[in-house]
Every structure is written in structure tokens, then in C-alpha cells.
Write a protein that holds these residues in place. Structure first.
Motif, PDB file in Angstrom:
ATOM      1  N   ARG A 263      15.457  -1.485   5.282  1.00  0.00           N
ATOM      2  CA  ARG A 263      14.219  -1.783   5.990  1.00  0.00           C
ATOM      3  C   ARG A 263      13.368  -0.512   6.010  1.00  0.00           C
ATOM      4  O   ARG A 263      13.885   0.585   6.233  1.00  0.00           O
ATOM      5  N   GLY A 264      12.099  -0.687   5.748  1.00  0.00           N
ATOM      6  CA  GLY A 264      11.216   0.473   5.739  1.00  0.00           C
ATOM      7  C   GLY A 264       9.777   0.048   5.588  1.00  0.00           C
ATOM      8  O   GLY A 264       9.410  -1.090   5.918  1.00  0.00           O
ATOM      9  N   VAL A 265       8.992   0.999   5.133  1.00  0.00           N
ATOM     10  CA  VAL A 265       7.571   0.712   4.897  1.00  0.00           C
ATOM     11  C   VAL A 265       7.273   1.051   3.448  1.00  0.00           C
ATOM     12  O   VAL A 265       7.917   1.925   2.860  1.00  0.00           O
ATOM     13  N   ARG A 266       6.322   0.346   2.877  1.00  0.00           N
ATOM     14  CA  ARG A 266       6.022   0.594   1.470  1.00  0.00           C
ATOM     15  C   ARG A 266       5.340   1.953   1.311  1.00  0.00           C
ATOM     16  O   ARG A 266       4.456   2.320   2.098  1.00  0.00           O
ATOM     17  N   VAL A 267       5.738   2.681   0.262  1.00  0.00           N
ATOM     18  CA  VAL A 267       5.067   3.943  -0.069  1.00  0.00           C
ATOM     19  C   VAL A 267       3.573   3.668  -0.256  1.00  0.00           C
ATOM     20  O   VAL A 267       2.713   4.440   0.169  1.00  0.00           O
ATOM     21  N   ARG A 268       3.298   2.538  -0.892  1.00  0.00           N
ATOM     22  CA  ARG A 268       1.910   2.142  -1.167  1.00  0.00           C
ATOM     23  C   ARG A 268       1.054   2.144   0.105  1.00  0.00           C
ATOM     24  O   ARG A 268      -0.046   2.697   0.125  1.00  0.00           O
ATOM     25  N   ASP A 269       1.601   1.543   1.154  1.00  0.00           N
ATOM     26  CA  ASP A 269       0.811   1.439   2.382  1.00  0.00           C
ATOM     27  C   ASP A 269       0.528   2.814   2.986  1.00  0.00           C
ATOM     28  O   ASP A 269      -0.546   3.054   3.537  1.00  0.00           O
ATOM     29  N   VAL A 270       1.522   3.703   2.875  1.00  0.00           N
ATOM     30  CA  VAL A 270       1.363   5.028   3.495  1.00  0.00           C
ATOM     31  C   VAL A 270       0.347   5.863   2.732  1.00  0.00           C
ATOM     32  O   VAL A 270      -0.555   6.463   3.322  1.00  0.00           O
ATOM     33  N   ILE A 271       0.476   5.893   1.393  1.00  0.00           N
ATOM     34  CA  ILE A 271      -0.467   6.756   0.649  1.00  0.00           C
ATOM     35  C   ILE A 271      -1.865   6.138   0.614  1.00  0.00           C
ATOM     36  O   ILE A 271      -2.870   6.863   0.627  1.00  0.00           O
ATOM     37  N   ASP A 272      -1.937   4.819   0.601  1.00  0.00           N
ATOM     38  CA  ASP A 272      -3.265   4.186   0.599  1.00  0.00           C
ATOM     39  C   ASP A 272      -4.029   4.515   1.888  1.00  0.00           C
ATOM     40  O   ASP A 272      -5.267   4.588   1.886  1.00  0.00           O
ATOM     41  N   ALA A 273      -3.266   4.727   2.975  1.00  0.00           N
ATOM     42  CA  ALA A 273      -3.913   5.039   4.251  1.00  0.00           C
ATOM     43  C   ALA A 273      -4.645   6.375   4.199  1.00  0.00           C
ATOM     44  O   ALA A 273      -5.513   6.645   5.039  1.00  0.00           O
ATOM     45  N   ALA A 274      -4.268   7.219   3.232  1.00  0.00           N
ATOM     46  CA  ALA A 274      -4.949   8.517   3.103  1.00  0.00           C
ATOM     47  C   ALA A 274      -6.002   8.478   1.998  1.00  0.00           C
ATOM     48  O   ALA A 274      -6.495   9.528   1.590  1.00  0.00           O
ATOM     49  N   HIS A 275      -6.284   7.292   1.489  1.00  0.00           N
ATOM     50  CA  HIS A 275      -7.391   7.075   0.557  1.00  0.00           C
ATOM     51  C   HIS A 275      -7.195   7.788  -0.784  1.00  0.00           C
ATOM     52  O   HIS A 275      -7.525   8.965  -0.933  1.00  0.00           O
ATOM     53  N   LEU A 276      -6.648   7.056  -1.707  1.00  0.00           N
ATOM     54  CA  LEU A 276      -6.444   7.580  -3.058  1.00  0.00           C
ATOM     55  C   LEU A 276      -7.792   7.851  -3.723  1.00  0.00           C
ATOM     56  O   LEU A 276      -8.744   7.104  -3.509  1.00  0.00           O
ATOM     57  N   ASN A 277      -7.823   8.912  -4.511  1.00  0.00           N
ATOM     58  CA  ASN A 277      -9.022   9.139  -5.316  1.00  0.00           C
ATOM     59  C   ASN A 277      -8.667   9.078  -6.805  1.00  0.00           C
ATOM     60  O   ASN A 277      -7.509   8.765  -7.163  1.00  0.00           O
ATOM     61  N   ARG A 278      -9.596   9.421  -7.673  1.00  0.00           N
ATOM     62  CA  ARG A 278      -9.394   9.250  -9.118  1.00  0.00           C
ATOM     63  C   ARG A 278      -8.341  10.186  -9.690  1.00  0.00           C
ATOM     64  O   ARG A 278      -7.833   9.962 -10.768  1.00  0.00           O
ATOM     65  N   ARG A 279      -8.045  11.257  -8.968  1.00  0.00           N
ATOM     66  CA  ARG A 279      -7.051  12.205  -9.481  1.00  0.00           C
ATOM     67  C   ARG A 279      -5.616  11.754  -9.181  1.00  0.00           C
ATOM     68  O   ARG A 279      -4.658  12.391  -9.618  1.00  0.00           O
ATOM     69  N   ALA A 280      -5.475  10.700  -8.444  1.00  0.00           N
ATOM     70  CA  ALA A 280      -4.130  10.242  -8.064  1.00  0.00           C
ATOM     71  C   ALA A 280      -3.415   9.637  -9.267  1.00  0.00           C
ATOM     72  O   ALA A 280      -3.811   8.581  -9.770  1.00  0.00           O
ATOM     73  N   LYS A 281      -2.372  10.309  -9.744  1.00  0.00           N
ATOM     74  CA  LYS A 281      -1.583   9.817 -10.892  1.00  0.00           C
ATOM     75  C   LYS A 281      -0.081   9.770 -10.588  1.00  0.00           C
ATOM     76  O   LYS A 281       0.637   8.945 -11.123  1.00  0.00           O
ATOM     77  N   TYR A 282       0.385  10.701  -9.777  1.00  0.00           N
ATOM     78  CA  TYR A 282       1.823  10.814  -9.503  1.00  0.00           C
ATOM     79  C   TYR A 282       2.037  11.092  -8.021  1.00  0.00           C
ATOM     80  O   TYR A 282       1.166  11.645  -7.353  1.00  0.00           O
ATOM     81  N   VAL A 283       3.231  10.745  -7.551  1.00  0.00           N
ATOM     82  CA  VAL A 283       3.601  11.057  -6.168  1.00  0.00           C
ATOM     83  C   VAL A 283       4.880  11.890  -6.193  1.00  0.00           C
ATOM     84  O   VAL A 283       5.881  11.495  -6.800  1.00  0.00           O
ATOM     85  N   THR A 284       4.814  13.052  -5.562  1.00  0.00           N
ATOM     86  CA  THR A 284       5.998  13.907  -5.440  1.00  0.00           C
ATOM     87  C   THR A 284       6.563  13.757  -4.037  1.00  0.00           C
ATOM     88  O   THR A 284       5.823  13.851  -3.052  1.00  0.00           O
ATOM     89  N   PHE A 285       7.865  13.519  -3.968  1.00  0.00           N
ATOM     90  CA  PHE A 285       8.558  13.373  -2.681  1.00  0.00           C
ATOM     91  C   PHE A 285       9.402  14.624  -2.458  1.00  0.00           C
ATOM     92  O   PHE A 285      10.169  15.009  -3.348  1.00  0.00           O
ATOM     93  N   SER A 286       9.258  15.252  -1.311  1.00  0.00           N
ATOM     94  CA  SER A 286      10.032  16.468  -1.029  1.00  0.00           C
ATOM     95  C   SER A 286      10.941  16.243   0.162  1.00  0.00           C
ATOM     96  O   SER A 286      10.542  15.648   1.168  1.00  0.00           O
ATOM     97  N   SER A 287      12.151  16.773   0.024  1.00  0.00           N
ATOM     98  CA  SER A 287      13.137  16.650   1.093  1.00  0.00           C
ATOM     99  C   SER A 287      12.947  17.757   2.116  1.00  0.00           C
ATOM    100  O   SER A 287      12.508  18.863   1.783  1.00  0.00           O
ATOM    101  N   GLY A 288      13.348  17.487   3.322  1.00  0.00           N
ATOM    102  CA  GLY A 288      13.322  18.495   4.372  1.00  0.00           C
ATOM    103  C   GLY A 288      14.319  19.615   4.146  1.00  0.00           C
ATOM    104  O   GLY A 288      14.296  20.612   4.870  1.00  0.00           O
ATOM    105  N   ASP A 289      15.207  19.471   3.125  1.00  0.00           N
ATOM    106  CA  ASP A 289      16.129  20.583   2.844  1.00  0.00           C
ATOM    107  C   ASP A 289      15.438  21.722   2.112  1.00  0.00           C
ATOM    108  O   ASP A 289      16.026  22.784   1.888  1.00  0.00           O
TER     109      ASP A 289
END
Lengths: 248, 223
Positions: A137-163
Motif C-alpha cells: 500500500r502506498g501512493v503513486r510516484v506520479r501523484d507526488v512528482i506531479d504535485a510539484a509541476h513537471l516541466n519540459r526538462r523532466a526526463k528521469y527520476v532519481t530516488f535517494s535513500s536516507g542512508d
């Protein structure tokens, strides 16, 4: 005593080759018995209705903690650095990057406030182990990043761990697929620490190393960052099925 | 007293240098593989190296490459020693069959002593062959796990299962090997052989009478 025991007969060679043959047959039979695990893009994840949190059985506690030699299907917990601690008060998920017109700093409650989804899928490790029937159970990555308004440079998403060490990335198209979620619950229970508490990436179309645990930052970028294992030779697109069969 | 004990203290060479290197090289590599394998497998709470996966994995893979190269290198460096080992291990005769049948009977219930044995007894021969086959199994399934991302998931899953089952099957073999070599008084003198290459002649005559008789026929000297 039959001919078999004539002194000096190389029985051992036959036994050695026989054991290898039996092993090969056993391996082939086991592969055949696991054939249902060969996923395709159509069956890799199944949406399930959302239930009240904490109401489904906690099979994680059964299959996660106790190795069972007769039933080896369980999570094997991996980390390449010390597991980061979690404090609800100080924890934030940062969503930023050149591909966004704004940035977000989300508390855990802000994350869970996005529309919740749940998927049943098999968790597959690239090393060969898997855990069937995981309901994330979770939330879609799509919904979270879309909330910050994608622009034309958006091509990749990097996920970083708290480690501070582990990272991975998805193309924007992959990150925006229905199956790519930031999961906070497995089989009705909040993630345990080794599973990525409080939040991890789950993308069942790809092997588990793509799913960053203890995720603390999503960066939307114009270029691809190679993830931790990808810098060490692993596939960037780690599909669990033949990606050429992907349609649409 | 010294006249009686002197022949017993004489030593005979049981293992060549190649056999010693093969045994100890295998033992060290297997120990490293077992420990690092557990480090890759055990759950939280039982796993002190949970957060060091990359290092543990690297050591595991390097040791696996070592295990693959070990017999090749040893056979290249000491071909006669390794050929002698394989020759003596793979041949079974009627005495070996009898030994295997009767060794499982408790000693006090045996009506006759066990048949005399050659340089390796039948159990040691079986152990060597099973370990050799299991090693091939470990290497094949390990390679399939290592290359899992390029294979159907059912194949890498099958390889993972067999890798674990092989490990579980090996544990009693290793435990038995350690008990016989370190704890059991009647077999413990063999330990000296695998360290120095030589065993006491009285032990060899008692446990490997066929071998000592053959050596005597050939006039091979004890030390």
C-alpha cells in the motif's frame, strides 16, 4: 557381489556423473515447477481494494523473520550502508530537481495523504529469491512528482535513500506508471525498519534493487543518474519480464 | 617399552602436497563461502553484516572464483598427486561395499571387523565424490544467480533454491567430517595426516590395512 564390485572399477566416476545428472534434472524440474513466476507485463501486479490499515494478516512477521528450510520463501534484507533511523518529527521527503517548477518537503502524513493505492505482486530479487503475494500500500510516484509541476526538462527520476549511499533511477515514463509507488505498508502493516521504514519504492515490473528503501528524496532531472548497483554493472532497466513484450 | 612403541611411532606418507593444498584450499574457501553466504542470507537480528552487502557479496564471489580455479591450479602444479587422489577415490571394490554396509552397524553388534580398507576408506571416497559433485552444483547455481537479470525468473529462482538446498545438504557432511577428524578418538590420528601428509604406521595398519599391505609389497619405506 556382482560385476559392479570388481576391484578397481571406477564406480566413483559414474556416481559423480550420476549426481550431476540428477542435479541437472532436479534444477530443470524446479524451474518447471516455478514457471508461473515468469511474469509478463500484464500480470506483474494486480490492483487490490484498499482495506482499513492494519486489518490484513501480518504475514511479514511470519515469513520475514524466521528462515525456514522447508519454506525458504521470505524476504532477505539487503543494505549497503547502516540503516537510517526514523523519527516522525524530523523525517521529510524532499521532492525537487530541475524537471520540476517547484519543490516539496513532505512530512510522512503529507505523503500518506496522497490518494492511496494497493497492489498485489511478487517481489523478485535479481539473485533469484522471490516472495509471492505481497500487498503493498502506498501512493503513486506520479501523484507526488506531479504535485510539484513537471516541466519540459523532466526526463528521469532519481530516488535517494536516507542512508546517504544507495540511489536508483527510473525514466519519467516508468516512474509515472500505475505500478510505481512509494510504499509504506506491506500486507496490512507499516514497513519494518529493514524493509525501508517508513517509505520505499516498489516497482514490481523490475527487480527489487530498483526499489530504493528508506527513500528520502525524489529528484526529477533531465539526465539519468546511474544507481548504486548500476554503477557496478547491473542493468538500468531491470525488467522481470522481456521488455520487448511491453506494449503501449 | 621403547622397542615396542618405536614401530608404532613410525610415519608413512598418506597425502601428497597437491592433496594437502587441495584439501586446505577447499576448506578455507568453503568456510569463507559459508560465512559470507550466511551474511547474504540471514535475517535481521541474526546477521551482523546486514548493512555491508556489497563487501560481503564481493568476498563471496571472489571465493567462488577461487573455488573454481583451485582444482585446476592444483592439478596443474601437482598433477601426479591429484591423479593419485582421483584414482584412489573413484575405485570401489567388494571390501568397500562391505564396509559401507557394515559401518552403520554399531561396533559392539558387529560380528566381524570391518573389511580392510585402502588409502581412503569407502566413506571417505563417497564423501569426496559427493563434495565434488556438490561443488559443481554450487558453481552452476551460483552462476545462474549471478546472471539472474538475464535469465527467466523461474530459472534464477530454481538456482537460488538449489543453492540453499545444497548448502543444507552439505552441513551434515561437514559436521560429520569435523567430528571424525577432531573429536572421535579412533579417527582423530588422521588429522595429523592432513596437516603434515604423514600418519602413524600403527594407525594406518589399523584403519587402512589394505593400503599398508600394498606399500609393504612394493617395499615402500615408512619414515
Amino acid at each position: 557381489m556382482g560385476d559392479l564390485w570388481v576391484p578397481g572399477k571406477p564406480i566413483g566416476r559414474r556416481l559423480f556423473l550420476g549426481l550431476l545428472g540428477a542435479g541437472a534434472a532436479g534444477l530443470a524440474f524446479t524451474k518447471w515447477s516455478y514457471r508461473a513466476d515468469d511474469a509478463d507485463s500484464g500480470n506483474v501486479a494486480e490492483a487490490v481494494p484498499l482495506g482499513p490499515m492494519g486489518q490484513t494478516p501480518d504475514i511479514e512477521s511470519l515469513i520475514g523473520q524466521h528462515p525456514n528450510i522447508l519454506y525458504p520463501e521470505r524476504f532477505r534484507y539487503y543494505s549497503v550502508a547502516d540503516i537510517p533511523g526514523y523519527s516522525e518529527r524530523s523525517w521529510r521527503l524532499i521532492v525537487d530537481g530541475e524537471g520540476l517548477d517547484s519543490s516539496l518537503r513532505l512530512r510522512f502524513n503529507d505523503v500518506t495523504a496522497f490518494p492511496n493505492v494497493a497492489y498485489r505482486s511478487t517481489f523478485r530479487c535479481v539473485n533469484g529469491w522471490r516472495v509471492r503475494n505481497c500487498v503493498w500500500r502506498g501512493v503513486r510516484v506520479r501523484d507526488v512528482i506531479d504535485a510539484a509541476h513537471l516541466n519540459r526538462r523532466a526526463k528521469y527520476v532519481t530516488f535517494s535513500s536516507g542512508d546517504g549511499i544507495y540511489t536508483d533511477s527510473l525514466s519519467l515514463q516508468q516512474a509515472r506508471s500505475d505500478h510505481a509507488i512509494l510504499a509504506f505498508e506491506l500486507n496490512g502493516s507499516p514497513l519494518i525498519t529493514e524493509q525501508g521504514r517508513p517509505l520505499r519504492v516498489i516497482f514490481p515490473d523490475m527487480y527489487g534493487y530498483k526499489g530504493v528503501k528508506w527513500v528520502r528524496r525524489l529528484e526529477v532531472k533531465s539526465h539519468r543518474d546511474l544507481g548504486f548497483w548500476e554503477q557496478r554493472g547491473w542493468e538500468i532497466d531491470a525488467y522481470v519480464y522481456n521488455p520487448s513484450a511491453v506494449t503501449g | 617399552m621403547s622397542a615396542l612403541s618405536a614401530p608404532a611411532r613410525r610415519l608413512v606418507r598418506r597425502f601428497g602436497t597437491g592433496e594437502l593444498v587441495l584439501h586446505w584450499g577447499y576448506a578455507v574457501l568453503f568456510a569463507v563461502l559459508l560465512l559470507t553466504g550466511l551474511g547474504l542470507y540471514l535475517p535481521p537480528g541474526q546477521n551482523p553484516v546486514l548493512a555491508r552487502r556489497e563487501l560481503v557479496r564481493e568476498i563471496h564471489l571472489d571465493a567462488a572464483i577461487g573455488l573454481l580455479l583451485l582444482p585446476v591450479l592444483v592439478a596443474g602444479a601437482w598433477p601426479r598427486s591429484v591423479a593419485g587422489f582421483w584414482h584412489d577415490v573413484e575405485r570401489f571394490d567388494a571390501d568397500d561395499a562391505g564396509w559401507l554396509r557394515r559401518v552403520v552397524v554399531p561396533r559392539r553388534l558387529r560380528r566381524r571387523p570391518l573389511p580392510s580398507q585402502d588409502r581412503f576408506n569407502a566413506g571417505q571416497k563417497l564423501n569426496s565424490i559427493v563434495v565434488a559433485a556438490a561443488t559443481v552444483g554450487f558453481i552452476v547455481t551460483g552462476c545462474l544467480m549471478w546472471q539472474g537479470e538475464h535469465l527467466p525468473t523461474s530459472l534464477s529462482e530454481a538456482a537460488d533454491s538449489w543453492h540453499i538446498w545444497l548448502m543444507l545438504a552439505m552441513l551434515p557432511l561437514i559436521a560429520g567430517h569435523l567430528v571424525l577428524s577432531l573429536l572421535l578418538p579412533s579417527t582423530r590420528p588422521a588429522m595429523r595426516g592432513i596437516i603434515t601428509g604423514r600418519v602413524r604406521l600403527d594407525f594406518a595398519r589399523r584403519r587402512h590395512a589394505k593400503w599398508t599391505a600394498r606399500m609393504a609389497e612394493r617395499g615402500e619405506p615408512a619414515d
